[in-house]
Design an enzyme around this catalytic site. Structure first.
Site, PDB file in Angstrom:
ATOM      1  N   HIS A   1       0.837  -1.118   0.037  1.00 10.30           N
ATOM      2  CA  HIS A   1       0.001   0.077  -0.098  1.00 10.30           C
ATOM      3  C   HIS A   1       0.762   1.232  -0.095  1.00 10.30           C
ATOM      4  O   HIS A   1       1.856   1.312   0.897  1.00 10.30           O
ATOM      5  CB  HIS A   1      -0.900   0.135   1.272  1.00 10.30           C
ATOM      6  CG  HIS A   1      -2.179   0.993   1.469  1.00 10.30           C
ATOM      7  ND1 HIS A   1      -3.109   0.961   0.304  1.00 10.30           N
ATOM      8  CD2 HIS A   1      -1.987   2.252   1.576  1.00 10.30           C
ATOM      9  CE1 HIS A   1      -3.798   1.908   0.603  1.00 10.30           C
ATOM     10  NE2 HIS A   1      -3.224   2.833   1.198  1.00 10.30           N
TER      11      HIS A   1
ATOM     12  N   ASP B   1      -8.409   1.043   1.667  1.00  8.23           N
ATOM     13  CA  ASP B   1      -8.289   1.843   2.598  1.00  8.23           C
ATOM     14  C   ASP B   1      -8.756   3.381   2.464  1.00  8.23           C
ATOM     15  O   ASP B   1      -8.771   4.244   3.144  1.00  8.23           O
ATOM     16  CB  ASP B   1      -6.529   2.339   2.675  1.00  8.23           C
ATOM     17  CG  ASP B   1      -6.363   3.255   3.994  1.00  8.23           C
ATOM     18  OD1 ASP B   1      -6.994   3.002   4.900  1.00  8.23           O
ATOM     19  OD2 ASP B   1      -5.341   4.021   3.929  1.00  8.23           O
TER      20      ASP B   1
ATOM     21  N   HIS C   1      -7.191   9.065  -1.490  1.00  5.81           N
ATOM     22  CA  HIS C   1      -7.826   8.983  -0.370  1.00  5.81           C
ATOM     23  C   HIS C   1      -7.255   9.523   1.047  1.00  5.81           C
ATOM     24  O   HIS C   1      -7.825   9.405   2.007  1.00  5.81           O
ATOM     25  CB  HIS C   1      -8.392   7.450   0.026  1.00  5.81           C
ATOM     26  CG  HIS C   1      -7.191   6.520   0.118  1.00  5.81           C
ATOM     27  ND1 HIS C   1      -6.969   5.469  -0.676  1.00  5.81           N
ATOM     28  CD2 HIS C   1      -6.551   6.325   1.325  1.00  5.81           C
ATOM     29  CE1 HIS C   1      -5.603   4.799  -0.027  1.00  5.81           C
ATOM     30  NE2 HIS C   1      -5.525   5.425   1.007  1.00  5.81           N
TER      31      HIS C   1
ATOM     32  N   ASP D   1       0.445   5.133  -0.232  1.00  4.82           N
ATOM     33  CA  ASP D   1      -0.441   6.252  -0.364  1.00  4.82           C
ATOM     34  C   ASP D   1       0.109   7.395  -1.300  1.00  4.82           C
ATOM     35  O   ASP D   1       1.130   7.583  -1.286  1.00  4.82           O
ATOM     36  CB  ASP D   1      -0.577   7.185   1.029  1.00  4.82           C
ATOM     37  CG  ASP D   1      -1.333   6.110   1.936  1.00  4.82           C
ATOM     38  OD1 ASP D   1      -2.371   5.726   1.352  1.00  4.82           O
ATOM     39  OD2 ASP D   1      -1.123   6.090   3.140  1.00  4.82           O
TER      40      ASP D   1
END
Length: 1013
Positions: free
Chosen positions: A262, A374, A579, A264
């Protein structure tokens, strides 16, 4: 038998931690290290390679916040290490073990080839296996000194979130840089012991398997020579083989492991750092794929692939090779893993269009599923949008974070507002950063809600948030857990394979209808208001530019449709819907740059629209209406004079006075246009709003009541609003002035000014215009509060059993009561352009141009009537992770619309967000398309992406009922096809009398491709 469990457990832990683990590297020699501090922002490899380096000693502080230090490391593999596995092992001075938010580095060969990244949980770079001995090692290491924003567990604000405030004091102390021999037998023993010990501790005290493992470990530790761990490791491993070879039970749960990292796209680091994070993580992943044939890595976010393609071509080539080999699985099909609530409907569609096209163009792969582990809740239009983009499954994990209610399913069919269903899975391991620990394996089995109906779940494994990805240690755990008694079974496989097996096993999975509401992170609907406003306005400016560029392409000879510019601008907006950007949960640097990007996007889109309109030819002033609805309203001419005009949907009209039904009168603090009469009290609130058409008072209590609440959530400041915020507040009733500022037959306006708190001010202009029942409240806030939230309340005299809030391509109804814990938990919710309240025969809408968060509540008065209150969340003041979040100026408009149906709310929502544009133009080209039929709403008009010249129209049913009608065209129509979101044909559309015949189910989205004669 005596119980010796405690002795054994403590013995195994100490021997593992203090003897086995420390013997993994058998011998080391230090690198010779030199350093060069790059000035300012990161530099290309070529510039760093040509720089002058100075000697650098271990134990030396390095790295100012957000700095880049290049290290040259030289060394030689000792001759006596021939035949051994030799690695570079680098410790930059890591803090803790989370790889995402601290020092990390990318190791290059001297020709610029990226080899692999180093971070706290992945500190090695392979040199040779086996070594010849005598090899020369020469590396250039790009080390990022990113600050630890998570220090102190988000307990206090930090200036480190922006390079403008972070200072220049070095953050890290370089510990070691060595050439080392990996003792593979000891390394495998380390993992054998870890897996068995963790499994043992998760098994029940009465489980024979727990005691069997304990005694096997105890006996094995007797064979460990503390003076020669390396020499005795093989014997210890042999003693543990029986415990590791016992097969799992036939009914054991199966976990499909999918490699994952993951990353971001921005969060506690800026976008520029994410570009480097992708290169580091993807280098690690491709290296791991070379080492493990059974490794499979799922990776979403086309934007991140594009960054690597453009900035790290050698890493990009390795990714392409891994995709060909079947070890790298592009997933998700979106440009970024966007927020699940705030992007508009067309923006969500474009996330899939741009994302899926990228994967098809570069890998020849069409992704099959939505990968959003997420995001902070998911709107109820997602199933239909996802299916129309060609997706078959949906994955997330975040709903497990619910504060109040446990979501009842892990595998289910998710049904959207139109009835579309998509097969959905929540990994019961409750993390998207799994490492196959004993605790995680036990948790997955314990949590799994589908026991008895199904037997498999998915676990994304690898370190993440700031990247890192899977490690060889995690892969080794997976191999040991493939078939081990007492544990779930692990199989590493493509997520498509998991979903195919899960659906075959559980075709009658339960159904969840409506939004996937996250009972946490509710403040993400409001935090960083300027970022949210930038997104909303960008979405509408893109719609406007596409419509008028299409109009010009059809009617203006020589005009060229700006495909490339629109593509680039869309991608910029889609990126910022990530997000942790759009929700307002990133550091100051991220939001400072986002606001600048939105301003640039606005300038470019205004210019594109102006060019398109100008291409239609010079002439008299005309009014252009981008809304899909006919408009009759007041617009200002070039000199500021109000003019009442009537303009067709998606068309234009001369700037000439029409005749409103009745002029506006201003009498003291009373505004009246024959449709509504608005009384403004001395304190600046709306003391009365009278709907003159219906003959009824709209308000039950003073409206536009501004209430300032204390807002300190328990933990995640920028993310959360906790319920206790309601308990402490101040009503802003001290208006410093209430003044009539406009008194014209077409416009009446009263300005209200207030000062409060720590020097904050609010100026609101309450306007009523001729011909419209809409009451606009233009708001200008100079905000200097901390740990507060400001709300605007409209208590209306309506007994509404539910509220309706606009979402993507439709709206959702939510109960206004709190009968159950599920309704009670929805004390703050999201919506787009409007919220509607109604009782049989009468409704009211509250409309906005840039807010998303709101709450709806109701009370029963002493007179027996019901007051239903909508409160818009206007602005917050969290201090973590951005200490200055939302400080400064905010300008936006919200409005009250009495006597509104849902259709009225839809139309006025478009109108407020798409102001009429006045420009000189010749003639009146017909609107590109004209929709006839109640509830049929055109969302986008553009030219087809393949540059064929076909016109693409996306429309939807907006009332929540069935719709029939036609779509007429302003050009000769040769044919029409219904397509998916990627403009691929599904079936021919019916054409009747030169128009496309339309029949839509409630909230159906329809994309039409129109061929011109």
């Amino acid at each position: 038998m005596h119980d010796e469990s405690r002795r054994i457990e403590e013995r195994v832990q100490r021997l593992h931690d203090q003897r086995i683990k420390t013997a993994v590297y058998a011998a080391t020699v230090p690198f010779e290290v030199e350093a060069w501090q790059a000035p300012g922002e990161p530099v290309p490899f070529e510039e760093a390679a040509a720089a002058s380096y100075e000697p650098f000693s271990m134990g030396t502080p390095w790295g100012p916040p957000w700095g880049t230090t290049w290290f040259r490391m030289r060394g030689q593999v000792p001759a006596e290490w021939a035949g051994r596995r030799v690695e570079a092992v680098i410790d930059l001075g890591f803090v803790g073990d989370w790889p995402g938010n601290q020092a990390e580095a990318l190791v290059h060969l001297t020709d610029g080839t990226p080899l692999k990244a180093v971070n706290p949980l992945n500190q090695y770079v392979a040199i040779a296996n086996p070594a010849q001995g005598g090899e020369t090692v020469d590396y250039l290491v790009e080390a990022a000194s990113n600050p630890d924003i998570l220090a102190d567990n988000f307990s206090r604000p930090t200036p480190l979130g922006d390079k403008l405030t972070a200072g220049d004091k070095p953050l890290y102390t370089f510990r070691s840089a060595d050439i080392a021999v990996l003792d593979e037998e000891v390394w495998h023993l380390d993992l054998d012991v870890q897996v068995l010990r963790e499994l043992m501790l998760e098994l029940a005290e009465h489980d024979p398997r727990r005691h069997e493992i304990a005694h096997a470990l105890d006996r094995a530790m007797d064979l460990l020579d503390l003076d020669d761990v390396s020499g005795s490791a093989a014997a210890v491993r042999e003693a543990l083989k029986p415990a590791l070879s016992r097969p799992a039970h036939a009914s054991a749960h199966t976990i499909s492991g999918v490699g994952h990292a993951h990353i971001d796209s921005a969060w506690l680091w800026p976008i520029r750092e994410t570009k480097r994070k992708t290169s580091r993580t993807f280098s690690n992943v491709t290296s791991l794929a070379d080492e493990y044939d059974d490794f499979i890595f799922a990776c979403s976010q086309a934007q991140q692939y594009e960054w690597v393609r453009d900035n790290y071509p050698k890493v990009w080539s390795r990714i392409q090779e891994s995709v060909k080999n079947g070890q790298w699985a592009p997933v998700g099909g979106m440009w970024v893993e966007s927020d699940g609530n705030l992007p508009g409907g067309e923006a969500v569609a474009r996330q899939f269009v741009h994302g899926k096209r990228f994967f098809m163009d570069h890998f020849g792969i069409e992704t099959k599923g939505v990968w959003l582990p997420d995001s902070f809740g998911y709107n109820a239009a997602y199933p239909q949008i996802a299916k129309l983009a060609g997706n078959e499954w949906f994955l997330t994990q975040k709903i497990s974070w619910n504060q109040t209610n446990r979501f009842p399913h892990h595998t289910f069919w998710w049904e959207g507002i139109d009835g579309t269903r998509i097969f959905t899975h929540f990994p019961p391991v409750d993390t998207y950063n799994a490492r196959f620990s004993g605790e995680e394996m036990s948790r997955a089995v314990r949590n799994y809600s589908e026991k008895g109906g199904a037997s498999r779940s998915l676990a994304p494994f690898g370190w993440g948030d700031g990247g890192g990805g899977p490690t060889r240690e995690i892969m080794e755990r997976a191999r040991r857990l493939a078939d081990l008694e007492g544990s779930a079974k692990v199989v590493v496989e493509h997520p498509d394979e998991f979903f195919a097996k899960a659906r075959e096993e559980y075709p009658d999975a339960p159904v969840w209808v409506g939004e996937l509401y996250l009972e946490l992170h509710r403040a993400t609907y409001t935090s960083q208001a300027r970022t949210k406003q930038g997104n909303r306005r960008s979405e509408h400016l893109l719609r406007e530019a596409e419509l008028w560029a299409t109009t010009a392409a059809l009617h203006a000879p020589g005009y060229s449709y700006p495909y490339e510019k629109l593509d680039r601008l869309w991608k910029t907006v889609l990126l910022h819907q990530f997000h942790d950007i759009l929700p307002g949960s990133s550091i100051a640097w991220v939001h400072r740059e986002a606001e600048a990007e939105y301003a640039r996007v606005a300038r470019e889109l205004h210019a594109l629209t102006a060019e398109a309109v100008a291409a239609l030819g010079a002439g008299a002033p005309r009014v252009f209406n981008t809304s899909p609805y006919d408009r009759a309203e007041v617009v200002c001419s070039a000199d500021g004079t109000p003019v009442y005009v009537e303009v067709p949907a998606s068309g234009s009209a001369p700037l000439a006075d029409a005749a409103p039904a009745q002029p506006v009168t201003v009498d003291g603090r009373v505004l009246d246009n024959g449709l509504v009469r608005v009384e403004v009290a001395e304190d600046g609130t709306l003391s009365s709003v009278r709907d003159l058409r219906a003959g009824r008072e709209v308000l039950a209590e003073p409206g536009n009541l501004l209430r300032l609440h204390t807002d300190l959530p328990n933990y995640w400041d920028a993310w959360d609003i906790d319920k206790h915020y309601k308990n402490r507040y101040t009503d802003l009733l001290d208006a410093s002035s209430v003044t009539v500022v406009e008194q014209d037959p077409l416009v009446g306006a009263i300005r209200v000014e207030r000062s409060f708190g720590k020097g904050s001010t609010i100026t609101q202009t309450i306007s009523v215009r001729a011909g419209s029942p809409r009451i606009d409240i233009e708001t200008d806030i100079d905000w200097h509060e901390t740990e507060k939230i400001l709300k605007a309340a409209f208590p209306v005299d309506i007994r509404a059993p539910h509220s309706s809030a606009e979402i993507q391509f439709g709206h959702i109804q939510r109960p206004t009561h709190t009968n159950t814990s599920w309704e009670s938990a929805r004390f703050e919710v999201s919506g787009h352009r409007w919220v509607h309240l109604a009782e049989p025969g009468y409704g009211v809408a509250v409309i906005n141009d840039s807010t998303y968060g709101h709450d709806v509540s109701r009370t029963v008065r002493e007179d027996g009537g019901t007051t239903t209150t909508v409160r818009l969340s206007l602005v917050r003041a969290p201090r973590i992770p951005d200490p200055e979040a939302d400080q400064g100026r905010h300008r936006f408009t919200y409005a009250l619309l009495p006597g509104a149906t849902v259709e009225d709310a839809v139309a006025e929502g478009y109108a407020l967000n798409l102001p009429l544009r006045v420009a000189d133009a010749a003639g009146a080209p017909e609107p590109v398309v004209s929709a006839e039929g109640e509830g049929i709403t055109v969302e986008a008009v553009k030219l087809a992406d393949d540059a064929s010249g076909d016109v693409v129209v996306r429309l939807y049913e907006s009332r929540g009922g069935r719709a029939t009608g036609t779509l007429g065209t302003g050009f000769p129509l040769a044919g029409a096809q219904i397509t998916d979101l990627l403009e691929r044909p599904l079936e021919d559309a019916e054409i009747t009398d030169g128009a496309v015949a339309l029949t839509l189910r409630p909230f159906q989205i329809l994309t039409l491709r129109l061929r011109r004669s």
